[in-house]
Scaffold this active site. Structure first.
Site, PDB file in Angstrom:
ATOM      1  N   ASP A   1      19.654  -2.827   8.293  1.00  0.00           N
ATOM      2  CA  ASP A   1      21.339  -4.054   9.288  1.00  0.00           C
ATOM      3  C   ASP A   1      22.264  -2.820  10.284  1.00  0.00           C
ATOM      4  O   ASP A   1      21.357  -1.747  10.628  1.00  0.00           O
ATOM      5  CB  ASP A   1      22.421  -3.693   7.861  1.00  0.00           C
ATOM      6  CG  ASP A   1      22.545  -2.739   7.031  1.00  0.00           C
ATOM      7  OD1 ASP A   1      22.181  -1.236   7.275  1.00  0.00           O
ATOM      8  OD2 ASP A   1      22.988  -2.632   6.020  1.00  0.00           O
TER       9      ASP A   1
ATOM     10  N   ASN B   1       3.641  14.426  10.403  1.00  0.00           N
ATOM     11  CA  ASN B   1       2.809  13.575   9.973  1.00  0.00           C
ATOM     12  C   ASN B   1       2.105  13.182   8.399  1.00  0.00           C
ATOM     13  O   ASN B   1       2.521  12.682   7.747  1.00  0.00           O
ATOM     14  CB  ASN B   1       1.951  12.823  10.194  1.00  0.00           C
ATOM     15  CG  ASN B   1       1.616  12.265  11.865  1.00  0.00           C
ATOM     16  OD1 ASN B   1       3.249  11.528  11.788  1.00  0.00           O
ATOM     17  ND2 ASN B   1       1.261  12.295  13.094  1.00  0.00           N
TER      18      ASN B   1
ATOM     19  N   HIS C   1      16.343   3.707  11.576  1.00  0.00           N
ATOM     20  CA  HIS C   1      16.331   5.180  10.216  1.00  0.00           C
ATOM     21  C   HIS C   1      17.429   3.744   9.795  1.00  0.00           C
ATOM     22  O   HIS C   1      18.714   5.104   8.448  1.00  0.00           O
ATOM     23  CB  HIS C   1      17.113   6.325  10.795  1.00  0.00           C
ATOM     24  CG  HIS C   1      16.221   7.208  11.853  1.00  0.00           C
ATOM     25  ND1 HIS C   1      16.577   8.021  12.604  1.00  0.00           N
ATOM     26  CD2 HIS C   1      15.059   7.055  11.715  1.00  0.00           C
ATOM     27  CE1 HIS C   1      16.090   8.440  12.404  1.00  0.00           C
ATOM     28  NE2 HIS C   1      14.643   8.359  12.521  1.00  0.00           N
TER      29      HIS C   1
ATOM     30  N   ARG D   1       7.883   3.960  10.886  1.00  0.00           N
ATOM     31  CA  ARG D   1       7.897   5.330  11.014  1.00  0.00           C
ATOM     32  C   ARG D   1       6.142   6.216  11.371  1.00  0.00           C
ATOM     33  O   ARG D   1       6.075   5.979  12.324  1.00  0.00           O
ATOM     34  CB  ARG D   1       8.338   6.469   9.767  1.00  0.00           C
ATOM     35  CG  ARG D   1       8.367   7.468  10.469  1.00  0.00           C
ATOM     36  CD  ARG D   1       8.783   9.140   9.622  1.00  0.00           C
ATOM     37  NE  ARG D   1       9.353   9.554  10.726  1.00  0.00           N
ATOM     38  CZ  ARG D   1       8.762  11.180   9.739  1.00  0.00           C
ATOM     39  NH1 ARG D   1       8.502  10.950   8.733  1.00  0.00           N
ATOM     40  NH2 ARG D   1       9.010  11.936  10.714  1.00  0.00           N
TER      41      ARG D   1
ATOM     42  N   HIS E   1       4.678   6.685  15.021  1.00  0.00           N
ATOM     43  CA  HIS E   1       4.658   7.608  15.671  1.00  0.00           C
ATOM     44  C   HIS E   1       3.072   7.678  16.397  1.00  0.00           C
ATOM     45  O   HIS E   1       2.479   8.610  16.828  1.00  0.00           O
ATOM     46  CB  HIS E   1       3.896   9.051  13.943  1.00  0.00           C
ATOM     47  CG  HIS E   1       5.457   9.569  13.636  1.00  0.00           C
ATOM     48  ND1 HIS E   1       5.432  10.534  12.791  1.00  0.00           N
ATOM     49  CD2 HIS E   1       6.913   9.850  14.180  1.00  0.00           C
ATOM     50  CE1 HIS E   1       6.604  10.897  11.918  1.00  0.00           C
ATOM     51  NE2 HIS E   1       7.399  10.469  13.227  1.00  0.00           N
TER      52      HIS E   1
HETATM   53  C1  HEM Z   1      15.091   8.941  18.254  1.00  0.00           C
HETATM   54  C2  HEM Z   1      14.397   9.870  17.977  1.00  0.00           C
HETATM   55  C3  HEM Z   1      13.824  10.195  16.453  1.00  0.00           C
HETATM   56  C4  HEM Z   1      13.628  11.042  15.767  1.00  0.00           C
HETATM   57  C5  HEM Z   1      13.844  13.042  16.095  1.00  0.00           C
HETATM   58  C6  HEM Z   1      13.062  11.097  14.181  1.00  0.00           C
HETATM   59  C7  HEM Z   1      13.304  12.040  13.170  1.00  0.00           C
HETATM   60  C8  HEM Z   1      12.862  11.789  11.841  1.00  0.00           C
HETATM   61  C9  HEM Z   1      12.593  13.112  11.095  1.00  0.00           C
HETATM   62  C10 HEM Z   1      13.088  13.946  10.653  1.00  0.00           C
HETATM   63  C11 HEM Z   1      12.949  12.209   9.968  1.00  0.00           C
HETATM   64  C12 HEM Z   1      12.644  12.010   8.228  1.00  0.00           C
HETATM   65  C13 HEM Z   1      11.076  12.289   7.525  1.00  0.00           C
HETATM   66  C14 HEM Z   1      11.422  13.187   6.326  1.00  0.00           C
HETATM   67  O1  HEM Z   1      11.876  13.873   6.308  1.00  0.00           O
HETATM   68  O2  HEM Z   1       9.850  12.614   5.889  1.00  0.00           O
HETATM   69  C15 HEM Z   1      12.760  10.118   9.978  1.00  0.00           C
HETATM   70  C16 HEM Z   1      12.807   9.183   8.536  1.00  0.00           C
HETATM   71  C17 HEM Z   1      12.099   7.680   9.462  1.00  0.00           C
HETATM   72  N1  HEM Z   1      12.172   7.760  11.372  1.00  0.00           N
HETATM   73 FE1  HEM Z   1      12.439   8.619  11.871  1.00  0.00          FE
HETATM   74  N2  HEM Z   1      12.703   9.639  13.413  1.00  0.00           N
HETATM   75  C18 HEM Z   1      13.347   8.841  15.189  1.00  0.00           C
HETATM   76  C19 HEM Z   1      12.958   7.359  15.808  1.00  0.00           C
HETATM   77  C20 HEM Z   1      12.334   6.376  15.285  1.00  0.00           C
HETATM   78  C21 HEM Z   1      12.102   5.627  15.403  1.00  0.00           C
HETATM   79  C22 HEM Z   1      11.627   4.744  17.340  1.00  0.00           C
HETATM   80  C23 HEM Z   1      12.018   4.851  14.227  1.00  0.00           C
HETATM   81  C24 HEM Z   1      10.832   3.789  14.296  1.00  0.00           C
HETATM   82  C25 HEM Z   1      11.304   2.479  14.683  1.00  0.00           C
HETATM   83  C26 HEM Z   1      11.753   6.110  13.597  1.00  0.00           C
HETATM   84  C27 HEM Z   1      11.561   5.140  12.235  1.00  0.00           C
HETATM   85  C28 HEM Z   1      12.027   6.377  10.742  1.00  0.00           C
HETATM   86  C29 HEM Z   1      11.745   5.893   9.324  1.00  0.00           C
HETATM   87  C30 HEM Z   1      11.459   3.985   8.261  1.00  0.00           C
HETATM   88  C31 HEM Z   1      12.056   6.957   8.572  1.00  0.00           C
HETATM   89  C32 HEM Z   1      11.928   6.933   7.285  1.00  0.00           C
HETATM   90  C33 HEM Z   1      10.686   7.326   6.387  1.00  0.00           C
HETATM   91  C34 HEM Z   1      10.997   7.300   4.953  1.00  0.00           C
HETATM   92  O3  HEM Z   1      11.913   6.821   4.473  1.00  0.00           O
HETATM   93  O4  HEM Z   1       9.478   7.443   5.102  1.00  0.00           O
HETATM   94  N3  HEM Z   1      12.073   7.279  13.636  1.00  0.00           N
HETATM   95  N4  HEM Z   1      12.752  10.195  11.423  1.00  0.00           N
END
Ligand code: HEM
Length: 327
Positions: A255, A99, A196, A70, A74
């Protein structure tokens, strides 16, 4: 000229197959100046040093894998993939709301310390983060691919620039607009949202979907059994920082289950679930949701494209001495 890139389809760094990636990608300005093996003569062990740092961080805390993936997303979506998300200080990107929950900074710092000892002033923080994101996918049993390197580090990091990051309440149209502004199409958006498949979200970012309120009823697109489950995990006045897997039942394995969950009304974020309810993106989710789908290969390709957004190369930017501060 067609770009040939190695994609390693299994979780080992050794078993790779070579596939041809569509030729257009090579010609796009987005790939601006990075190339596979940029450090092969100047710092031959660079990728191994990064991989070992990520592996040891992951052994201590597996949550750093989704955290780093993530973080790279970002980084790339704000000022391009220039390591700007890593800079500490007042009003830097790192201090901005989206962030605050990023994890794994210490892993990047650890890799940088070792790289400075091995090859001082050579390997950028932006490249360390891009490599570490790939390594994080591999460690969670996803695909391996070769990361073009040669990024240099940016010197600008402003909290206000993070407003353009996609948010959990974004519609498909807004998500499309935010991705296309950076040269990524709708299919790449859906594929990358597949990130995700690992990691968690805090109750506070999606609880508005779970309960009737003045803003309206609970989100009807959530499967009723799943809704009850989420309500138990994230009660109305409970702790907003409690974390829930984004891919229920398979939150630590890279997966296709995330897409399958969307098809069953089991997306946690509204921005995820709308990829199924919206007719523009549903067919893509349908194509990706089988374990035998092309998701892994497409993810690798889309990551290479995302990892090259707005990169600084050549004489631009700098090679930071420490990743948390400009030189
Ligand atoms: C498409 C639009 C996206 C939105 C609106 C979005 C939004 C979010 C949000 C709100 C979270 C939870 C954050 C939290 O509560 O700490 C999250 C977690 C995450 N996002 Fe996204 N995201 C998007 C795209 C992506 C992309 C493109 C990737 C990587 C290729 C990604 C990878 C992740 C990962 C791996 C997590 C888990 C983080 C953790 O466990 O610490 N996301 N995302």
């Amino acid at each position: 000229m067609s770009l040939i890139r190695s994609l390693c389809l299994f979780s080992t760094f050794l078993s790779c197959i070579v596939i041809s990636v569509h030729g257009q990608a090579a010609a796009r300005p987005g790939l601006g100046g990075t190339r596979i093996g940029f450090y092969s003569t100047t710092c031959p062990n660079a990728e191994t040093i990064v991989r070992n740092a990520v592996t040891s961080g992951f052994s201590a805390n597996p949550r750093i894998a989704p955290g780093i993936l993530r973080m790279h997303f970002h980084d790339c979506f704000v000022q391009g993939c220039d390591g700007s998300v890593l800079i500490s200080g007042t009003n830097t990107e790192r201090t901005a709301g989206p962030n605050l929950n990023l994890r794994g900074f210490e892993v990047i710092d650890n890799a940088k310390t070792q790289l400075e000892a091995a090859c001082p002033g050579v390997v950028s923080c932006a490249d360390i983060l891009a490599l570490a994101a790939r390594d994080s996918v591999v460690l969670t049993r996803g695909i391996n691919w070769q990361v073009p390197t040669g990024r240099r580090d940016g010197r600008v990091s402003r909290a206000s620039d993070t407003n353009n990051l996609p948010g959990p309440g974004d519609s498909v149209a807004v998500q499309q607009q935010k991705f296309s502004a950076l040269g990524l199409n709708t299919r790449e958006l859906v594929v990358l949202a597949g990130g995700h498949t690992i990691g968690t979200a805090g109750c506070g970012v999606f609880r508005n979907r779970l309960f009737n309120s003045t803003a309206g009823p609970a989100d009807p697109t959530i499967d009723p059994t799943f809704l009850a489950q989420l309500q138990t995990q994230c009660p109305q006045n409970g702790d907003a920082t409690v974390r829930v897997d984004l891919d229920t039942g398979s939150g630590t394995t890279f997966d296709t289950s995330y897409f399958n969950n969307l098809s069953r009304g089991r997306g946690v974020l509204q921005s995820d679930q709308v990829l199924w309810t919206n007719p523009a993106t549903r067919p893509i989710v349908q194509q990706l949701m089988s374990p035998r789908s092309t998701f892994n290969a497409e993810f690798a390709r889309a990551m290479v494209r995302m990892s090259n957004i707005g990169v600084l190369t050549g004489a631009n930017g700098e090679i930071r001495r420490v990743c948390s501060a400009v030189n």
